[in-house]
Design a protein around this motif. Sequence first.
Motif, PDB file in Angstrom:
ATOM      1  N   ALA A 122       6.294  -7.916  39.199  1.00 55.04           N
ATOM      2  CA  ALA A 122       5.924  -9.118  39.953  1.00 55.04           C
ATOM      3  C   ALA A 122       6.906  -9.420  41.078  1.00 55.04           C
ATOM      4  N   ASP A 123       8.193  -9.232  40.829  1.00 58.74           N
ATOM      5  CA  ASP A 123       9.177  -9.548  41.857  1.00 58.74           C
ATOM      6  C   ASP A 123       9.101  -8.574  43.029  1.00 58.74           C
ATOM      7  N   VAL A 148       7.764  -7.962  48.619  1.00 53.01           N
ATOM      8  CA  VAL A 148       7.120  -7.173  49.671  1.00 53.01           C
ATOM      9  C   VAL A 148       6.056  -7.998  50.403  1.00 53.01           C
ATOM     10  N   LEU A 149       5.269  -8.774  49.668  1.00 57.12           N
ATOM     11  CA  LEU A 149       4.262  -9.609  50.323  1.00 57.12           C
ATOM     12  C   LEU A 149       4.897 -10.695  51.190  1.00 57.12           C
ATOM     13  N   LEU A 182      12.143  -5.951  59.088  1.00 59.82           N
ATOM     14  CA  LEU A 182      11.491  -6.513  57.911  1.00 59.82           C
ATOM     15  C   LEU A 182      10.672  -5.459  57.163  1.00 59.82           C
ATOM     16  N   LEU A 183       9.971  -4.614  57.895  1.00 60.41           N
ATOM     17  CA  LEU A 183       9.187  -3.570  57.243  1.00 60.41           C
ATOM     18  C   LEU A 183      10.092  -2.536  56.576  1.00 60.41           C
ATOM     19  N   PHE A 230      12.594  -0.562  51.531  1.00 60.89           N
ATOM     20  CA  PHE A 230      13.803  -0.471  50.711  1.00 60.89           C
ATOM     21  C   PHE A 230      13.595  -1.152  49.359  1.00 60.89           C
ATOM     22  N   MET A 231      12.965  -2.309  49.351  1.00 57.29           N
ATOM     23  CA  MET A 231      12.700  -3.027  48.101  1.00 57.29           C
ATOM     24  C   MET A 231      11.725  -2.258  47.217  1.00 57.29           C
TER      25      MET A 231
END
Length: 103
Positions: A40-41, A46-47, A65-66, A71-72
């Motif tokens: 969920a995180d 990402v959203l 940001l992208l 990376f996330m």
Amino acid sequence: MLTWLSLALMVVGLFFTAVAAIGLIRMPDVYTRAHATSKADTLGTVLTLAGVAVAFQAGVPRVKLLLLALFMLITSPTATHAITRAAYDQGIEPWTADEEGDG
């Protein structure tokens, strides 16, 4: 139109981040907590980053940001796997229904 798309992405992202926080508090053991927060995180982050990227029309901030969202997507599941693997290697047993819990 882009403003509404950006807002919708950020609201959905914040919803998933809140679900991850609730999962972290409510789940009984390290394995289920890791699963709840990882899925969920990661999606929520990402959203939310995608929503902010849509708000920026073009340029370097959008690219940054992208890249941060990418990376996330790579690091969050990897870190969760490392944490749960370390818990398993330490001999931490998963919670079962036979055990008494908090609720």
